[in-house]
Design a protein around this motif. Structure first.
Motif, PDB file in Angstrom:
ATOM      1  N   ALA A  38    -109.331 -85.899 -60.252  1.00 37.94           N
ATOM      2  CA  ALA A  38    -108.188 -86.380 -61.036  1.00 37.94           C
ATOM      3  C   ALA A  38    -107.418 -85.212 -61.657  1.00 37.94           C
ATOM      4  N   ARG A  39    -108.155 -84.209 -62.132  1.00 36.97           N
ATOM      5  CA  ARG A  39    -107.479 -83.023 -62.700  1.00 36.97           C
ATOM      6  C   ARG A  39    -106.690 -82.292 -61.616  1.00 36.97           C
ATOM      7  N   GLU A  40    -107.280 -82.182 -60.428  1.00 38.57           N
ATOM      8  CA  GLU A  40    -106.595 -81.491 -59.337  1.00 38.57           C
ATOM      9  C   GLU A  40    -105.338 -82.245 -58.917  1.00 38.57           C
ATOM     10  N   LEU A  41    -105.417 -83.577 -58.846  1.00 34.37           N
ATOM     11  CA  LEU A  41    -104.245 -84.380 -58.485  1.00 34.37           C
ATOM     12  C   LEU A  41    -103.141 -84.231 -59.531  1.00 34.37           C
ATOM     13  N   LYS A  42    -103.539 -84.258 -60.795  1.00 35.63           N
ATOM     14  CA  LYS A  42    -102.557 -84.094 -61.867  1.00 35.63           C
ATOM     15  C   LYS A  42    -101.894 -82.728 -61.784  1.00 35.63           C
ATOM     16  N   GLU A  43    -102.693 -81.715 -61.487  1.00 35.60           N
ATOM     17  CA  GLU A  43    -102.153 -80.363 -61.371  1.00 35.60           C
ATOM     18  C   GLU A  43    -101.156 -80.274 -60.220  1.00 35.60           C
ATOM     19  N   ARG A  44    -101.508 -80.868 -59.087  1.00 30.08           N
ATOM     20  CA  ARG A  44    -100.638 -80.774 -57.908  1.00 30.08           C
ATOM     21  C   ARG A  44     -99.340 -81.549 -58.090  1.00 30.08           C
ATOM     22  N   THR A  45     -99.386 -82.676 -58.765  1.00 25.29           N
ATOM     23  CA  THR A  45     -98.171 -83.478 -58.925  1.00 25.29           C
ATOM     24  C   THR A  45     -97.286 -82.954 -60.052  1.00 25.29           C
ATOM     25  N   GLU A  46     -97.884 -82.573 -61.161  1.00 22.72           N
ATOM     26  CA  GLU A  46     -97.095 -82.117 -62.313  1.00 22.72           C
ATOM     27  C   GLU A  46     -96.652 -80.670 -62.172  1.00 22.72           C
ATOM     28  N   ARG A  47     -97.372 -79.877 -61.378  1.00 22.48           N
ATOM     29  CA  ARG A  47     -97.055 -78.454 -61.270  1.00 22.48           C
ATOM     30  C   ARG A  47     -96.668 -78.097 -59.836  1.00 22.48           C
TER      31      ARG A  47
ATOM     32  N   LYS B 221    -106.907 -72.837 -51.314  1.00 19.14           N
ATOM     33  CA  LYS B 221    -107.122 -74.075 -52.070  1.00 19.14           C
ATOM     34  C   LYS B 221    -105.824 -74.773 -52.448  1.00 19.14           C
ATOM     35  N   ILE B 222    -104.717 -74.043 -52.411  1.00 21.14           N
ATOM     36  CA  ILE B 222    -103.434 -74.629 -52.828  1.00 21.14           C
ATOM     37  C   ILE B 222    -102.730 -75.214 -51.612  1.00 21.14           C
ATOM     38  N   ASP B 223    -102.569 -76.489 -51.652  1.00 24.89           N
ATOM     39  CA  ASP B 223    -101.836 -77.166 -50.577  1.00 24.89           C
ATOM     40  C   ASP B 223    -100.861 -78.127 -51.237  1.00 24.89           C
ATOM     41  N   THR B 224     -99.608 -77.769 -51.253  1.00 26.84           N
ATOM     42  CA  THR B 224     -98.587 -78.581 -51.938  1.00 26.84           C
ATOM     43  C   THR B 224     -97.886 -79.545 -50.987  1.00 26.84           C
ATOM     44  N   SER B 225     -98.384 -79.665 -49.802  1.00 31.74           N
ATOM     45  CA  SER B 225     -97.734 -80.574 -48.852  1.00 31.74           C
ATOM     46  C   SER B 225     -97.935 -82.026 -49.289  1.00 31.74           C
ATOM     47  N   ASP B 226     -97.025 -82.889 -48.873  1.00 31.92           N
ATOM     48  CA  ASP B 226     -97.115 -84.303 -49.218  1.00 31.92           C
ATOM     49  C   ASP B 226     -98.396 -84.921 -48.662  1.00 31.92           C
ATOM     50  N   GLY B 227     -98.798 -84.470 -47.484  1.00 32.78           N
ATOM     51  CA  GLY B 227    -100.010 -85.010 -46.880  1.00 32.78           C
ATOM     52  C   GLY B 227    -101.252 -84.701 -47.702  1.00 32.78           C
ATOM     53  N   ALA B 228    -101.308 -83.485 -48.242  1.00 35.88           N
ATOM     54  CA  ALA B 228    -102.456 -83.092 -49.054  1.00 35.88           C
ATOM     55  C   ALA B 228    -102.514 -83.899 -50.337  1.00 35.88           C
ATOM     56  N   VAL B 229    -101.366 -84.117 -50.966  1.00 35.91           N
ATOM     57  CA  VAL B 229    -101.308 -84.900 -52.204  1.00 35.91           C
ATOM     58  C   VAL B 229    -101.745 -86.335 -51.944  1.00 35.91           C
ATOM     59  N   GLU B 230    -101.282 -86.917 -50.841  1.00 36.09           N
ATOM     60  CA  GLU B 230    -101.651 -88.291 -50.505  1.00 36.09           C
ATOM     61  C   GLU B 230    -103.152 -88.402 -50.236  1.00 36.09           C
ATOM     62  N   LYS B 231    -103.695 -87.383 -49.576  1.00 33.88           N
ATOM     63  CA  LYS B 231    -105.128 -87.371 -49.301  1.00 33.88           C
ATOM     64  C   LYS B 231    -105.928 -87.320 -50.602  1.00 33.88           C
ATOM     65  N   LEU B 232    -105.427 -86.523 -51.529  1.00 36.97           N
ATOM     66  CA  LEU B 232    -106.109 -86.403 -52.816  1.00 36.97           C
ATOM     67  C   LEU B 232    -105.993 -87.702 -53.614  1.00 36.97           C
ATOM     68  N   LYS B 233    -104.829 -88.347 -53.550  1.00 40.84           N
ATOM     69  CA  LYS B 233    -104.660 -89.632 -54.239  1.00 40.84           C
ATOM     70  C   LYS B 233    -105.661 -90.660 -53.713  1.00 40.84           C
ATOM     71  N   LYS B 234    -105.831 -90.666 -52.411  1.00 45.64           N
ATOM     72  CA  LYS B 234    -106.772 -91.592 -51.796  1.00 45.64           C
ATOM     73  C   LYS B 234    -108.198 -91.301 -52.263  1.00 45.64           C
ATOM     74  N   ARG B 235    -108.542 -89.996 -52.346  1.00 41.05           N
ATOM     75  CA  ARG B 235    -109.878 -89.608 -52.799  1.00 41.05           C
ATOM     76  C   ARG B 235    -110.114 -90.042 -54.240  1.00 41.05           C
ATOM     77  N   VAL B 236    -109.114 -89.847 -55.102  1.00 38.57           N
ATOM     78  CA  VAL B 236    -109.240 -90.250 -56.504  1.00 38.57           C
ATOM     79  C   VAL B 236    -109.429 -91.760 -56.606  1.00 38.57           C
ATOM     80  N   ALA B 237    -108.681 -92.514 -55.818  1.00 39.51           N
ATOM     81  CA  ALA B 237    -108.795 -93.971 -55.831  1.00 39.51           C
ATOM     82  C   ALA B 237    -110.191 -94.410 -55.381  1.00 39.51           C
ATOM     83  N   GLU B 238    -110.724 -93.734 -54.358  1.00 45.83           N
ATOM     84  CA  GLU B 238    -112.061 -94.069 -53.876  1.00 45.83           C
ATOM     85  C   GLU B 238    -113.106 -93.798 -54.966  1.00 45.83           C
TER      86      GLU B 238
END
Length: 579
Positions: free
Chosen positions: A178-187, A353-370
């Motif tokens: 969740a922290r990583e997702l927040k970092e990627r979306t807000e930053r 470790k830094i992947d700002t692509s839309d695909g990476a963010v979506e993958k992380l969102k899915k992981r957080v939801a799981e």
């Protein structure tokens, strides 16, 4: 278990020691005799705050020492103590016990020792936490804390601990994702800029391709090139002296000298002496042959040195340019080349470790939801386990309270949903009702001091009876209690002492009569000072002390008879309990 304790210069106690056994030990004595100082000493051994005002007047320091044994503890608690002690470098003594020492100077400084090693007071608190628990007036107040109430419920059912451990694993992973997702979306913009900076730096370093140790090699090479003419002249001159100017000139050395070569002259001298009939001259000739051989070796090495000297006039400029390239890197990324190489490796890992692509963010969102789904499921199982345990704990403590002169009281443990935390998604509140008809209310608003003491004792009887092997200290837990309730408290303390070492500071003879060991803290008031000592009482002395506690009837035959009857009856109950 606490096997032994010794106290020096703490409060009114100049020096006292006592060997402690298993079962129930009571400390009694007149008000001001120093019973509180014994508990203060125990608190110091468990890492409690050091108070310089507790140092005996006129003494430089107070010292408390205790010997703890892990015999009787559960396997998990014993391993935890051993691991913490080993981590601090502590060792058991010859009796298999850990010796703990705490000293407090009159100036306020304190020191702690565990198993012969100096440790922070916080380490004592960690190591002794499974070994010794102190319940006093302030500890009763802690029972009102929601965290303490949650911990009490979790102690009641071992199954909760297993469910909680699984929940915490998922919670930790969920928080990280969740922290990583927040970092990627807000930053996102900031991270994109960081990616650009890292790529530029890595490309710049890779273009130079520094090698570890290269700086030192360059310095040595530059120094040689700057002195190459002088070095060539010295080596060629030496070679010309040995082999002649033609040999030196052939290797790029100096020429022009027509003097005979040293090797030639030495060879001629050796030949001239070799044919002599005088043994002494023959011997000198042989030695000259050795000199000729050494000159040959030196000549070969000088030739190799001259051949190795750089002859390219642009080599020095190339090396100086290389030095400048390395200095550019060391000015920007690290003080030396080794640091630049390490920085480059760290930057590469960070970039990976830094992947700002839309695909990476979506993958992380899915992981957080799981993980949220898994966390909710585990939190639900944890809540269900706690709710079941809460009902059982409330019923068990209620039964104990009925036996502690609170015949109509009802204790309830309420579990309500709360925000996710490391301890689950539950808020626990212990409530008390004076009778079955009234609504149960929080302990903080419904319990008097005496009632709170009995609730705490009832909880400890239930919770500590599940494990065993620990040392439990009760400091006047019977305050505000008398009569039948005092007898019941004594019985429960004796029952608790069947599986634990229990130490009780009490003023009630009904409680003291149930003890396996009776320690008396006596006070001596002199003309200049007040002192106290601690000693174990014999059976006859116990009768005298119990009579004194029965409203000061120690000088009365009736009082002593009453005390003897009280002691005899209590000890019969203890024997039946242990039998």
């Amino acid at each position: 278990m606490l096997a032994e304790i010794s106290i020096q210069n703490l409060g009114v106690i100049p020096s006292a020691s006592a060997e402690l056994s298993s079962g129930l030990t009571v400390l009694t004595g007149e008000t001001g005799a120093g019973k509180t100082m014994v508990v203060t000493g125990l608190r110091l051994l468990t890492g409690g705050r050091a108070d310089a005002s507790r140092v005996r007047s006129g003494a430089a320091e107070a010292v408390v020492e205790g010997a703890f044994s892990t015999v009787g503890l559960g396997e998990g608690a014993r391993e935890r103590v051993a691991q913490l002690a080993a981590g601090a470098g502590a060792e058991e003594d010859e009796n298999g016990e850990y010796v703990v020492t705490r000293s407090v100077k009159a100036t306020g400084r304190s020191k702690a020792h565990l198993g012969g090693r100096t440790v922070p007071a916080a380490t004592l608190a960690e190591v002794t936490e499974p070994l010794l628990t102190i319940h006093g007036q302030n500890d009763q107040l802690r029972l009102m804390s929601p965290d303490q109430q949650l911990a009490a419920l979790d102690r009641f059912d071992p199954e909760i601990q297993a469910v909680l451990a699984g929940y915490r694993e998922v919670y930790t992973e969920w928080r990280r994702a969740a922290r990583e997702l927040k970092e990627r979306t807000e930053r996102k913009l900031e991270l994109a800029q960081e990616v650009d900076r890292l790529r530029f730096a890595i490309e710049e370093i890779d273009a130079v391709a520094p090698a570890e140790g290269e700086e030192e090699e360059l310095v040595a090479a530059v120094n040689r090139l700057q002195d190459v003419d002088a070095l060539r002249e010295a080596a060629a001159g030496a070679l010309a002296a040995i082999d002649g100017s033609e040999a030196a000139g052939a290797l790029g050395g100096l020429s022009g000298s027509e003097e005979a070569a040293a090797s030639t002259l030495v060879g001629q001298a050796a030949d001239g002496l070799a044919g002599s009939s005088d043994p002494s001259l023959k011997d000198l000739g042989a030695r000259l042959r050795e000199v000729s051989a050494v000159l040959g070796d030196v000549s070969v090495e000088l030739g190799g040195y001259l051949e190795a000297l750089p002859s390219d006039p642009g080599e020095l400029d190339r090396l100086l340019q290389r030095q400048q390239e390395l200095k550019t890197l060391t000015r920007k990324y690290a003080p030396d080349v080794a640091g630049v190489i390490a920085w480059r490796a760290k930057a590469g890992k960070r970039l990976g470790k830094i992947d700002t692509s839309d695909g990476a963010v979506e993958k992380l969102k899915k992981r957080v939801a799981e993980l949220e789904g898994e966390l909710a499921a585990r939190a639900g199982r944890l809540s269900a386990a706690r709710e079941a345990a809460a009902e059982a704990l409330g019923a068990a403590v209620t039964d104990e309270l009925h036996g502690l002169a609170m015949p109509k009281a009802r204790l309830e443990v309420h579990v309500e949903r709360a925000a996710y935390s490391r301890d689950g998604a539950d808020a626990v509140e212990i409530r008390l009702a004076p009778n079955t008809a009234m609504e149960a209310k929080p302990l903080s608003t419904s319990a008097s001091g005496g009632e709170l003491s009995r609730v705490m004792l009832a909880l400890e009887v239930i919770l500590s009876g599940l494990a065993g092997g620990a040392t439990l200290v009760f400091d006047e837990v019977d305050a505000g209690v008398g009569g039948r309730a005092a007898v019941e408290i004594g019985r429960r303390l004796a029952r608790l002492a069947a599986n634990n070492q229990v130490i009780v500071v009490t003023h009630l003879p009904q409680v003291a009569a149930y003890a396996d060991t009776h320690l008396h803290v006596s006070k001596n008031v002199g003309d200049e000072a007040v002192t106290s000592g601690v000693r174990s009482l014999s059976e006859a002395e116990r009768v005298e002390e119990l009579a004194r506690m029965l409203a000061g009837l120690d000088d009365s035959d009736t009082g002593r008879a009453h005390a003897a009857e009280l002691l005899s009856r209590a000890q019969r109950e203890v024997a039946e309990l242990r039998g």
